[in-house]
Enzyme design. Sequence first.
Site, PDB file in Angstrom:
ATOM      1  N   TYR A   1       6.590   1.699  -3.179  1.00 30.59           N
ATOM      2  CA  TYR A   1       5.413   1.767  -4.047  1.00 30.59           C
ATOM      3  C   TYR A   1       4.444   2.831  -3.542  1.00 30.59           C
ATOM      4  O   TYR A   1       3.992   3.696  -4.294  1.00 30.59           O
ATOM      5  CB  TYR A   1       4.727   0.400  -4.093  1.00 30.59           C
TER       6      TYR A   1
ATOM      7  N   SER B   1      -2.895   4.807  -6.483  1.00 29.60           N
ATOM      8  CA  SER B   1      -3.270   3.601  -5.732  1.00 29.60           C
ATOM      9  C   SER B   1      -3.808   4.001  -4.372  1.00 29.60           C
ATOM     10  O   SER B   1      -3.432   5.047  -3.825  1.00 29.60           O
ATOM     11  CB  SER B   1      -2.048   2.696  -5.548  1.00 29.60           C
TER      12      SER B   1
END
Length: 273
Positions: free
Chosen positions: A168, A155
């Site tokens: 995350y 990401s």
Amino acid sequence: MANLRESSRDKSRWSLEGMTALVTGGSKGIGEAVVEELAMLGARVHTCARDETQLQESLREWQAKGFQVTTSVCDVSSRDQREKLMETVSSLFQGKLNILVNNAGTCITKPTIDYTSEDFSFLMSTNLESSFHLSQLAHPLLKSSGLGSIVLISSVASVVHVNVGSIYGATKGAMNQLARNLACEWASDSIKVNSVCPGFISTPLASNYFRNEEFKKEVENIIPTGRVGEANEVSSLVAYLCLPAASYVTGQTICVDGGFSVNGFTFKSLPLR
């Protein structure tokens, strides 16, 4: 005749014909786009997801398109299920695998002080541990194929701060370093490893955020291309990294984010000419 042979070699560089692939989390979003991209290029693809109903719906669509895709139910946060998945893949593809795309992942958005130990464990096991363990399990299959490629779907939150949650971002940053380490360690086994970092992409995972029009507009304003990306704009890069044409690309972290990760502050009113 020589020209024909050269033409044939050129075409094979841009084809996955005869190759095999495992894509985790392939029933929706980026994973679904990756399954289709690899299948369109000729690969036989196995994919998994937690939701059997959704998986079967996707399978019917793929079969209607003539794609060579098989499916199984798997929660990648479970070690036992990961091992069972790789046994299935090994049986399907006669002990050889060309491509592993570690796509399955999740996000829990909270302020750091509100995370529980359960949140931490779940995010780590789903995002990072599953990628590590599946790569471990796939290694002998990838090595046996003679031409292996692993792509970790990371990401943009792994390379810049995005306030979607500190855990995350940490899991995705660790995935990038895992890709670098494996790329060097497994190069002698003819296995390439890269990580792809999507930015803001229109997927089911992101849809809850984009329902907020103010948030969506703010996102679009900070992206140089001025829009949210599409899943197939990520899957095309993933497919490229798996092609013979990308045989010298390994250990890389590549963002697909419309320029978001390199954007500083743009003075909208300042004339550039």
